[in-house]
Motif scaffolding. Structure first.
Motif, short mmCIF file in Angstrom:
data_model
loop_
_atom_site.label_atom_id
_atom_site.label_comp_id
_atom_site.label_asym_id
_atom_site.label_seq_id
_atom_site.Cartn_x
_atom_site.Cartn_y
_atom_site.Cartn_z
N GLU A 1 0.99 -1.11 0.05
CA GLU A 1 -0.01 0.00 -0.15
C GLU A 1 1.06 1.29 -0.05
O GLU A 1 2.05 1.17 0.41
CB GLU A 1 -0.87 0.14 1.13
CG GLU A 1 -0.63 0.03 2.62
CD GLU A 1 -1.41 0.07 3.43
OE1 GLU A 1 -1.32 0.73 4.57
OE2 GLU A 1 -2.62 -0.60 3.46
N ASP B 1 -0.01 6.96 1.86
CA ASP B 1 -1.31 7.59 2.27
C ASP B 1 -2.50 6.57 2.53
O ASP B 1 -3.70 6.68 2.56
CB ASP B 1 -2.06 8.41 0.92
CG ASP B 1 -2.71 7.64 -0.14
OD1 ASP B 1 -2.26 6.52 -0.40
OD2 ASP B 1 -2.88 8.41 -1.20
N ASP B 2 -2.02 5.20 2.63
CA ASP B 2 -2.94 4.01 2.97
C ASP B 2 -4.01 3.56 2.03
O ASP B 2 -4.77 2.63 2.43
CB ASP B 2 -3.61 4.22 4.29
CG ASP B 2 -2.96 4.39 5.51
OD1 ASP B 2 -1.69 3.84 5.65
OD2 ASP B 2 -3.21 5.15 6.51
N SER B 3 -3.51 3.86 0.95
CA SER B 3 -4.46 3.23 -0.33
C SER B 3 -3.86 1.96 -0.88
O SER B 3 -2.61 2.01 -1.26
CB SER B 3 -4.56 4.23 -1.49
OG SER B 3 -3.24 4.70 -1.95
N SER B 4 -4.60 1.10 -1.05
CA SER B 4 -4.12 -0.36 -1.50
C SER B 4 -3.68 -0.24 -2.88
O SER B 4 -4.63 0.33 -3.60
CB SER B 4 -5.18 -1.37 -1.02
OG SER B 4 -4.78 -2.62 -1.66
#
Length: 79
Positions: free
Chosen positions: A29, A32-35
């Motif tokens: 990921e 910014d914590d987006s997978s």
């Protein structure tokens, strides 16, 4: 060597690879914590960086200040 054993870039020699352990997969990921919706095939040392190769064919730096986050996902054993 397994991916879970990696702690430092120098744990691998340049060009060497680490692979997922049995019953564990690794995903990536962004900061910014987006997978990124890909599973990691292996991690390879290239110079002073660790690079994860996703099954989507793309490479992701997983070391350094601008690296992606690599995390383990346990898979239940097959019955």
């Amino acid at each position: 060597m397994y991916i879970g054993q990696l702690h430092l870039v120098t744990d691998l020699e340049d060009g060497d690879r680490a692979y997922p352990e049995a019953n564990v997969s690794y995903e990536i990921e962004s900061i910014d914590d987006s997978s990124l919706n890909t599973t990691v095939a292996y991690v390879e040392r290239r110079g002073n960086r660790l690079i994860a190769r996703g099954y989507n064919g793309r490479d992701y730096a997983v070391s350094g200040v601008d690296g992606y986050e690599l995390y383990a996902v346990r898979k239940p054993p097959q019955r």
